[in-house]
Write a protein that holds these residues in place. Structure first.
Motif, PDB file in Angstrom:
ATOM      1  N   GLY A   1       6.796  -8.430  -0.125  1.00  0.00           N
ATOM      2  CA  GLY A   1       6.205  -7.472  -0.807  1.00  0.00           C
ATOM      3  C   GLY A   1       5.165  -7.485  -0.686  1.00  0.00           C
TER       4      GLY A   1
ATOM      5  N   SER B   1      -1.757  -3.346  -2.879  1.00  0.00           N
ATOM      6  CA  SER B   1      -1.557  -2.662  -4.002  1.00  0.00           C
ATOM      7  C   SER B   1      -2.000  -2.729  -4.992  1.00  0.00           C
ATOM      8  N   GLY B   2      -1.226  -3.909  -5.314  1.00  0.00           N
ATOM      9  CA  GLY B   2      -1.315  -4.690  -6.609  1.00  0.00           C
ATOM     10  C   GLY B   2      -2.989  -4.856  -6.922  1.00  0.00           C
TER      11      GLY B   2
ATOM     12  N   ARG C   1       3.010  -5.657   0.477  1.00  0.00           N
ATOM     13  CA  ARG C   1       2.051  -4.093   0.643  1.00  0.00           C
ATOM     14  C   ARG C   1       2.214  -3.911  -1.009  1.00  0.00           C
ATOM     15  N   GLU C   2       2.991  -3.962  -1.380  1.00  0.00           N
ATOM     16  CA  GLU C   2       2.688  -4.521  -2.483  1.00  0.00           C
ATOM     17  C   GLU C   2       1.710  -4.949  -3.950  1.00  0.00           C
TER      18      GLU C   2
END
Length: 380
Positions: free
Chosen positions: A364, A370-371, A366-367
């Motif tokens: 994860g 962005s998180g 990229r998550e």
């Protein structure tokens, strides 16, 4: 991966929690030995820098974000070594202490760099190199008779007793982890390392009557044949003629052979020192360099930083190399079967955030970016 594929530590992954002084120096050394070192920077990096951050990639992780500690631990799962330089208990409060890290990765070598160590009455108090070495006895021993203690830059504490002992501990623990599958904590304290560095002096005190008073012993300018002397042009020459054969050659080339029989006669030392000082002061440094060049007399010029860059022996060994257009120390030590290389440029904080997450196979990636727990460069 930016670590050198040729270095003896190629394939070793090191996660460095950004700091100052000995921990970054240890990480620089590991990087130059070939390890893939990733520096975890803060969202607002410290305005203070010692420019030891060369040679590793940077990821910004916000440890105040609810997911920040977990992100560090995800990286620690994939690391061989983690290095931090917080005061005792800080890493635990941030959620990235040894217990949390070892729960994710039992093989992890967890390197802790402090001045006072993880326990003791001073463990939670602030300090710098000068404070740490002052408690070991080492600072009191450096200086001339009748004068104050002399500060040896921050080479003795931060880097000698600190960074180098951290690296030794990390490499030993890494060897153990690879043999047994068991990681451990390396508690590297400057007060411990400096005290151990002085093992020979402690032995001299016990067996050879080394005095606590400065400037009265063999290696602390007490002996006139282990000292520095001013030349007529304001330069300095260093003399380390300890062994009898070197001392005999020294006084011969100095043009004062009458002092040959008096090397170990302490009653003669004051007069000997005056005679040596007057003799050195009679000619410029360049002339003395010619006199002693190539001779086994243990006499060398005292060079400043700029002169050291041009000294023939130093240049023949490439002791300095060029990085980003500036001279930097070449990696040390040297190896016969594997290569080292000077660390590359200092990366901007967060310059490799996504790259590191993907390269280290963190799920994860990229998550996470962005998180909010992971950031790119602050200006992006």
């Amino acid at each position: 991966m930016t670590g050198s594929a040729q270095g003896p530590l190629a394939g070793v992954r090191v996660l460095e929690i950004a700091g100052l002084g000995p921990a970054p120096m240890a990480s620089l050394l590991l990087s130059e030995l070939g390890a893939d070192v990733v520096r975890v920077d803060r969202p607002k990096p410290s305005p203070i820098s010692d420019f030891l951050e060369r040679g590793r990639r940077s990821i910004i992780i916000d440890l105040k974000h609810p997911g920040g500690a977990d992100t560090v631990l995800r990286l620690a799962e994939r690391a061989d070594v983690l290095i931090e330089g917080f005061r005792p208990g800080v890493a635990e409060r941030l959620g990235i202490g040894p217990a949390a890290a070892h729960a994710r990765n039992p093989r992890l070598v967890y390197g802790r760099m402090t001045g006072w160590g993880q326990h003791g009455p001073r463990a939670d108090t602030a300090g710098h190199d000068i404070n740490y070495i002052s408690l070991t006895g080492a600072l009191a021993a450096i200086g001339r008779a009748g004068g104050p203690p002399q500060v040896p830059l921050n080479l003795l504490g931060d880097f000698g007793g600190g960074a180098l002992y951290l690296v030794v501990g990390v490499l030993a623990a890494l060897h153990h982890a690879r043999a047994t599958g068991e990681g451990q904590i390396v508690d590297a304290a400057i007060v411990d390392g400096v005290t151990h560095l002085a093992a020979m002096i402690w032995a001299e005190r016990r067996h050879n009557g080394w005095a606590d008073e400065r400037g009265r012993n063999l290696l602390d300018t007490g002996a006139p044949y282990y000292d520095v002397y001013a030349t007529s042009d304001g330069g300095w020459m260093s003399v380390g003629a300890l062994e009898p054969q070197f001392y005999a050659r020294f006084v011969e080339l100095l043009g004062m052979p009458e002092w040959a029989p008096s090397q170990h006669d302490r009653t003669a030392w004051p007069r000997m020192r005056e005679a040596f000082a007057a003799r050195f002061a009679s000619h410029p440094r360049a002339e003395w360099e010619k006199v002693f060049d190539g001779a086994d007399a243990c006499v060398t010029p005292v060079l400043n930083w700029s002169e050291a860059l041009r000294e023939p022996h130093m240049t023949a060994r490439n002791v300095h190399v060029t990085a980003e257009g500036e001279a930097v120390p070449a990696p040390a030590p040297r190896f016969s079967a594997t290569a080292t290389r000077a660390a590359g440029p200092r990366a901007a904080p967060g310059a490799h955030s996504l790259e590191v997450l993907e390269d280290w196979d963190v799920p994860g990636a990229r998550e996470l970016l962005s998180g909010g727990s992971v950031m790119q460069r602050p200006d992006e």
